[in-house]
Design an enzyme around this catalytic site. Structure first.
Site, PDB file in Angstrom:
ATOM      1  N   GLY A 141      14.961   6.765  -9.018  1.00 40.15           N
ATOM      2  CA  GLY A 141      15.809   6.968  -7.852  1.00 40.15           C
ATOM      3  C   GLY A 141      17.282   6.971  -8.208  1.00 40.15           C
ATOM      4  O   GLY A 141      17.680   6.648  -9.335  1.00 40.15           O
ATOM      5  N   LEU A 142      18.098   7.333  -7.231  1.00 40.02           N
ATOM      6  CA  LEU A 142      19.548   7.357  -7.390  1.00 40.02           C
ATOM      7  C   LEU A 142      20.145   6.050  -6.874  1.00 40.02           C
ATOM      8  O   LEU A 142      19.893   5.649  -5.735  1.00 40.02           O
ATOM      9  CB  LEU A 142      20.153   8.523  -6.599  1.00 40.02           C
ATOM     10  CG  LEU A 142      21.691   8.638  -6.676  1.00 40.02           C
ATOM     11  CD1 LEU A 142      22.106   9.240  -8.016  1.00 40.02           C
ATOM     12  CD2 LEU A 142      22.231   9.481  -5.518  1.00 40.02           C
ATOM     13  N   GLY A 143      20.945   5.402  -7.704  1.00 40.89           N
ATOM     14  CA  GLY A 143      21.685   4.229  -7.278  1.00 40.89           C
ATOM     15  C   GLY A 143      23.042   4.631  -6.733  1.00 40.89           C
ATOM     16  O   GLY A 143      23.582   5.675  -7.101  1.00 40.89           O
ATOM     17  N   PRO A 175       8.865   6.243  -5.264  1.00 37.71           N
ATOM     18  CA  PRO A 175       9.121   7.071  -6.447  1.00 37.71           C
ATOM     19  C   PRO A 175       9.667   6.211  -7.596  1.00 37.71           C
ATOM     20  O   PRO A 175      10.547   5.367  -7.383  1.00 37.71           O
ATOM     21  CB  PRO A 175      10.161   8.081  -5.950  1.00 37.71           C
ATOM     22  CG  PRO A 175       9.897   8.186  -4.479  1.00 37.71           C
ATOM     23  CD  PRO A 175       9.543   6.784  -4.064  1.00 37.71           C
ATOM     24  N   GLY A 232       0.813  -1.218   0.000  1.00 35.06           N
ATOM     25  CA  GLY A 232       0.000   0.000   0.000  1.00 35.06           C
ATOM     26  C   GLY A 232       0.842   1.260   0.000  1.00 35.06           C
ATOM     27  O   GLY A 232       0.337   2.352  -0.296  1.00 35.06           O
ATOM     28  N   ALA A 233       2.133   1.134   0.330  1.00 32.47           N
ATOM     29  CA  ALA A 233       3.036   2.282   0.293  1.00 32.47           C
ATOM     30  C   ALA A 233       3.396   2.610  -1.146  1.00 32.47           C
ATOM     31  O   ALA A 233       3.211   1.792  -2.059  1.00 32.47           O
ATOM     32  CB  ALA A 233       4.304   1.973   1.085  1.00 32.47           C
ATOM     33  N   LYS A 269      20.228  -3.598   1.107  1.00 31.99           N
ATOM     34  CA  LYS A 269      20.188  -5.004   0.699  1.00 31.99           C
ATOM     35  C   LYS A 269      21.019  -5.893   1.624  1.00 31.99           C
ATOM     36  O   LYS A 269      22.087  -5.490   2.089  1.00 31.99           O
ATOM     37  CB  LYS A 269      20.686  -5.152  -0.742  1.00 31.99           C
ATOM     38  CG  LYS A 269      19.988  -4.227  -1.722  1.00 31.99           C
ATOM     39  CD  LYS A 269      20.561  -4.354  -3.131  1.00 31.99           C
ATOM     40  CE  LYS A 269      20.072  -3.231  -4.016  1.00 31.99           C
ATOM     41  NZ  LYS A 269      20.743  -1.945  -3.729  1.00 31.99           N
ATOM     42  N   HIS A 290      19.893  -9.440  -1.677  1.00 37.56           N
ATOM     43  CA  HIS A 290      20.656  -8.916  -2.814  1.00 37.56           C
ATOM     44  C   HIS A 290      20.779  -9.928  -3.950  1.00 37.56           C
ATOM     45  O   HIS A 290      20.664  -9.565  -5.131  1.00 37.56           O
ATOM     46  CB  HIS A 290      22.048  -8.491  -2.325  1.00 37.56           C
ATOM     47  CG  HIS A 290      22.671  -7.430  -3.165  1.00 37.56           C
ATOM     48  ND1 HIS A 290      23.514  -6.463  -2.641  1.00 37.56           N
ATOM     49  CD2 HIS A 290      22.600  -7.156  -4.491  1.00 37.56           C
ATOM     50  CE1 HIS A 290      23.918  -5.654  -3.608  1.00 37.56           C
ATOM     51  NE2 HIS A 290      23.381  -6.069  -4.735  1.00 37.56           N
TER      52      HIS A 290
END
Length: 334
Positions: free
Chosen positions: A17-19, A14, A10-11, A78, A111
């Site tokens: 994003g920035l890695g 964005p 439910g969240a 991760k 990961h």
């Protein structure tokens, strides 16, 4: 404006994003700070990147200076391969929280499905260290991940680098469906069947290396350079955009979540403008035609006598029936 994608919790997350993979100490903190000041509200981290302490300093600084509020930034980390034992999951997460100077993570991922021995040193990796994938071990690891949610340390849990087969195996015993599967994807590796499978299970498909990972540590002599592709460059000229912006926009137009890494501060800002690029149907058709199932990521965990196709369950995934008429779909919101 960057769209949000709704998770099965439910969240919202964005869509861009920035890695922080391969972002060096002394550079990554500045990149994260610049990203947050530019408008990014999604930062992707990992313990194995070796830079979470510096990223944490950037978070603390930006939150203290009211560049943004903690609750407005979606932060992922991760669990590394050497912490797959159920009893190791909690301390691994606690160390990441300490390094990032956070009370909770918005998302915590396994990961890789492949395991490595405890205290394994990657630079000294031996064939015996490559323990590989074990369905029961991953199921037990997932129980540890689920416990983190119950303890309030993470708000959502997910997976990374999981094939259809390995994801389906996990779902046989999981009480919680992974919120995300983060995988390599770009115009040369679009993974449409994995994307469709994730949709049927309510798992958000998240992309890393959307630019072909030009800074990757190992490259093949014959590797093509994605950002030099003539089709991508033609579309870039058409939209007065950069090839990188086109590659990011392509993923956003597919309705998936995408991460792009850069420590070049101008490029951090430039990449964010990809959220404003509007590709048309013809652009998308041309970009889809570039798919060649080409992976840029080299496989340090590949065992002797194991092919890349075997590592990625290519035959099993090809034959997997993902038909599920009443499937739950992921949603994209403006």
């Amino acid at each position: 404006m960057c769209a949000n994608v709704t998770l099965n919790t439910g969240a919202t997350i964005p869509a861009f994003g920035l890695g922080t993979w391969l972002s060096k100490p002394g550079e990554v903190g500045k990149a994260v700070e610049e990203a947050l000041r530019t408008g990014y509200r999604h930062i992707d981290c990992a313990h194995i990147y070796g830079n979470e302490e510096e990223v944490g300093e950037a978070f603390e600084k930006c939150f203290k200076e009211e560049v943004c509020k903690r609750e407005d930034v979606f932060i992922t980390s991760k669990l590394w391969n050497s912490d797959h034992a159920k009893e190791d999951v909690l301390p691994a997460c606690q160390l990441t929280l300490k390094n990032l100077r956070l009370d909770y993570l918005d998302l915590y991922l396994i990961h890789w499905p492949q395991e490595l021995p405890k205290e394994c040193v990657l630079s000294k990796l031996t064939e015996a260290d490559k323990l590989g994938y074990d369905e029961k071990r991953i199921a037990q690891c997932w129980e540890g991940m689920e416990d983190l949610v119950a303890k309030g340390l993470v708000k959502a849990i997910g997976i990374s680098n999981f094939t259809i087969l390995k994801t389906d195996n996990l779902l046989k015993t999981a009480k919680t469906v992974p919120a995300i599967n983060q995988v390599e994807s770009h115009p040369y590796l679009q993974q449409p069947k994995l994307l469709e499978y994730c949709k049927t299970k309510g798992i958000v498909f998240e992309v890393y290396s959307p630019l072909g990972n030009p800074g990757r540590p190992t490259k093949g002599d014959d590797d093509p350079v994605l950002l030099e592709d003539p089709v991508i460059n033609e579309i870039a000229v058409k939209h007065s955009a950069t090839p990188a912006q086109i590659c990011i926009a392509f993923q956003l137009h597919r309705g998936v979540v995408v991460l792009a890494k850069s420590v070049n501060l101008e490029r951090v800002k430039q990449n964010f403008k990809a959220t404003e690029v509007k590709l048309d149907a013809e652009d998308m058709r041309k970009l889809r035609e570039l798919d060649r199932n080409l992976r840029f990521l080299r496989f340090f965990m590949l065992k002797e006598n194991q092919t890349v196709a075997e590592f990625w369950d290519e035959e099993a995934d090809k034959n997997f029936d993902i038909t599920e008429p009443d499937a739950k779909k992921t949603k994209t919101e403006e």
